[in-house]
Design an enzyme around this catalytic site. Structure first.
Site, PDB file in Angstrom:
ATOM      1  N   GLY A 159      57.558  53.648  15.121  1.00  0.00           N
ATOM      2  CA  GLY A 159      57.546  53.198  13.729  1.00  0.00           C
ATOM      3  C   GLY A 159      56.213  53.481  13.085  1.00  0.00           C
ATOM      4  N   GLU A 160      56.262  53.580  11.770  1.00  0.00           N
ATOM      5  CA  GLU A 160      55.052  53.859  11.005  1.00  0.00           C
ATOM      6  C   GLU A 160      55.161  53.040   9.727  1.00  0.00           C
ATOM      7  OE1 GLU A 160      52.659  57.318  10.941  1.00  0.00           O
ATOM      8  OE2 GLU A 160      51.726  55.397  10.409  1.00  0.00           O
ATOM      9  N   VAL A 215      53.438  52.258  15.499  1.00  0.00           N
ATOM     10  CA  VAL A 215      53.925  51.664  16.734  1.00  0.00           C
ATOM     11  C   VAL A 215      54.396  52.775  17.675  1.00  0.00           C
ATOM     12  CG1 VAL A 215      55.602  50.064  17.731  1.00  0.00           C
ATOM     13  CG2 VAL A 215      54.600  49.571  15.504  1.00  0.00           C
ATOM     14  N   ASP A 236      58.937  37.544   7.318  1.00  0.00           N
ATOM     15  CA  ASP A 236      59.474  38.908   7.211  1.00  0.00           C
ATOM     16  C   ASP A 236      60.676  39.052   8.149  1.00  0.00           C
ATOM     17  OD1 ASP A 236      59.613  41.470   6.192  1.00  0.00           O
ATOM     18  OD2 ASP A 236      58.036  42.277   7.478  1.00  0.00           O
TER      19      ASP A 236
HETATM   20  P1  ADP Z   1      55.979  47.528  11.675  1.00  0.00           P
HETATM   21  O1  ADP Z   1      54.767  46.812  11.200  1.00  0.00           O
HETATM   22  O2  ADP Z   1      55.845  49.013  11.675  1.00  0.00           O
HETATM   23  O3  ADP Z   1      57.240  47.065  11.008  1.00  0.00           O
HETATM   24  P2  ADP Z   1      57.090  46.377  14.135  1.00  0.00           P
HETATM   25  O4  ADP Z   1      56.327  45.385  14.928  1.00  0.00           O
HETATM   26  O5  ADP Z   1      58.236  45.872  13.332  1.00  0.00           O
HETATM   27  O6  ADP Z   1      56.037  47.171  13.234  1.00  0.00           O
HETATM   28  O7  ADP Z   1      57.595  47.517  15.121  1.00  0.00           O
HETATM   29  C1  ADP Z   1      58.161  48.725  14.635  1.00  0.00           C
HETATM   30  C2  ADP Z   1      59.360  49.122  15.474  1.00  0.00           C
HETATM   31  O8  ADP Z   1      58.976  49.329  16.826  1.00  0.00           O
HETATM   32  C3  ADP Z   1      60.443  48.060  15.541  1.00  0.00           C
HETATM   33  O9  ADP Z   1      61.347  48.145  14.467  1.00  0.00           O
HETATM   34  C4  ADP Z   1      61.116  48.353  16.863  1.00  0.00           C
HETATM   35  O10 ADP Z   1      62.051  49.404  16.712  1.00  0.00           O
HETATM   36  C5  ADP Z   1      59.970  48.855  17.716  1.00  0.00           C
HETATM   37  N1  ADP Z   1      59.401  47.773  18.537  1.00  0.00           N
HETATM   38  C6  ADP Z   1      58.408  46.914  18.209  1.00  0.00           C
HETATM   39  N2  ADP Z   1      58.127  46.058  19.206  1.00  0.00           N
HETATM   40  C7  ADP Z   1      58.966  46.363  20.219  1.00  0.00           C
HETATM   41  C8  ADP Z   1      59.170  45.849  21.566  1.00  0.00           C
HETATM   42  N3  ADP Z   1      58.452  44.825  22.058  1.00  0.00           N
HETATM   43  N4  ADP Z   1      60.120  46.440  22.322  1.00  0.00           N
HETATM   44  C9  ADP Z   1      60.854  47.473  21.860  1.00  0.00           C
HETATM   45  N5  ADP Z   1      60.702  48.000  20.626  1.00  0.00           N
HETATM   46  C10 ADP Z   1      59.781  47.460  19.804  1.00  0.00           C
END
Ligand code: ADP
Ligand code: MG
Length: 352
Positions: A29-30, A36, A167
């Site tokens: 993710g970005e 991420v 959120d």
């Molecule tokens: P952002 O600030 O970019 O929204 P997030 O914390 O929501 O960051 O993470 C982005 C994406 O990464 C999530 O939508 C999910 O798909 C994936 N992700 C984040 N944390 C986890 C985790 N612990 N395990 C698996 N996937 C994760």
């Protein structure tokens, strides 16, 4: 066990990670506040590489580390398993905060809801026994009910700890393959009201698709962020007065709505729904009156699902999606709602 002893032991036994231990993998993710990645650890070549998630965050990362540390100690099952967070200064872009979690699974609730097969694609993930029920409203309702119970359980954990997420949306709910349950992620916009961290609302962080109508998490009459010690003494009272947790309840109510109505799952249809609801002064009952007469099959099916068992699902939905925060049900009270008795009733009917 004394908290001091625990903290002392943790300093020696909890693993510490640094930049060089981390091997970057696929980008997950970005956002505007960071990126991420799926990552592994380079350190132990003999052992199976740990499957982790790394977020490289901007200045908000400091708050996110704080929130994850709180959750780790107080309500670990509510959120993705947090390992460690640190400030990383060697990047060209200046200081960043790096956060590490266990990789919980491939799919968020948003991914799962996008499938035409939803909610059946979730059934085998969360329910141990496969149902002999034919495909239909009853079975879909039982799956949606189980998802809702898991979401409210996780949210109740956060709220009981004094944290409002702010959120809550399907993109920020991950399916944990290890726990066979949904967990909350992304505490970047969260507020810890007991100690006043991120107390001043950053309304620009909020996602307008899932945000409750109140712009501020606390009433505007709450003057400004008190200093930490004062906030500790005051905030339980403020919590009672302003019920900031009900902001998340509105968002989770919208998720319930989207699960029940397949026609409201896309971004565009949710935005259109929000406009319609606003025109109805955020009254779901008048929204229903305005759309039901000319409803297509998708909407009709959603109403039918929520109308099962004397409309107990509709009753729960309307107690979450309400204009006034104080009229919304709390996560804890929602968990005791008769909607959730249904599973017990169903189990009984199987025995008979
Ligand atoms: P952002 O600030 O970019 O929204 P997030 O914390 O929501 O960051 O993470 C982005 C994406 O990464 C999530 O939508 C999910 O798909 C994936 N992700 C984040 N944390 C986890 C985790 N612990 N395990 C698996 N996937 C994760
Ligand atoms: Mg997110």
């Amino acid at each position: 066990f004394d908290m001091f002893v625990l903290a002392f032991l943790e300093r020696f036994f909890r693993p510490i990670y640094k930049k060089d231990d981390i091997v970057l993998g696929k980008k997950l993710g970005e956002g505007s506040f960071g990126s991420v990645y799926r990552v592994s650890l380079a350190r132990k070549p003999s052992s199976k590489p740990a499957d982790l998630v790394l977020k490289k965050a901007t200045e908000y990362g400091a708050v996110e580390i704080w929130m994850n540390e709180r959750v780790r100690r107080a309500c670990a099952n509510s959120c993705a398993d947090f390992l460690y967070g640190f400030r990383e200064t060697s990047s060209k872009k200046g200081a960043e905060y790096w956060l590490l979690w266990r990789f919980e699974g491939e799919a968020t609730l948003a991914d799962l809801m996008q499938s035409r097969d939803f909610p059946y694609n979730v059934e085998s993930l969360i329910l141990r026994e496969v149902q002999d029920l034919p495909k239909g409203l009853d079975r879909e309702n039982r799956i949606i009910l189980t998802i809702m119970r898991q979401l409210l359980f996780a949210l109740d954990g956060l709220h009981s700890t004094g944290i409002v997420h702010r959120d809550i949306k399907p993109q920020n709910i991950i399916f944990s393959e290890g726990s066979r349950a949904f967990k909350i992620i992304d505490l970047g916009a969260a507020a810890d009201l007991r100690v006043g961290i991120n107390y001043i609302p950053k309304e620009f962080l909020l996602d307008p698709r899932y945000a409750a109508p109140e712009q501020y998490i606390m009433s505007t009459q709450t003057p400004s962020a008190p200093s930490a010690p004062v906030a500790t003494a005051l905030s339980p009272v403020l919590w009672q007065l302003n019920l900031p947790d009900r902001f998340d309840i509105y968002s989770v109510g919208l998720i319930f709505l989207q699960m029940a109505f397949s026609g409201l799952r896309s971004d565009n249809s949710l935005i259109q729904f929000n406009r319609q609801l606003k025109r109805c002064d955020y009254d779901l009952v008048s929204w229903r009156q305005s759309v039901e007469p000319r409803a297509g099959p998708d909407l009709r099916k959603g109403f039918e699902l929520l109308d099962l068992d004397g409309g107990i699902g509709w009753e729960l939905l309307t107690s979450m999606v309400r204009f006034k925060a104080r009229q919304r049900i709390s996560a804890k009270t929602a968990l005791a709602h008769p909607y959730f008795d249904r599973e017990g009733l169903l189990a009984l009917s199987f025995i008979q």
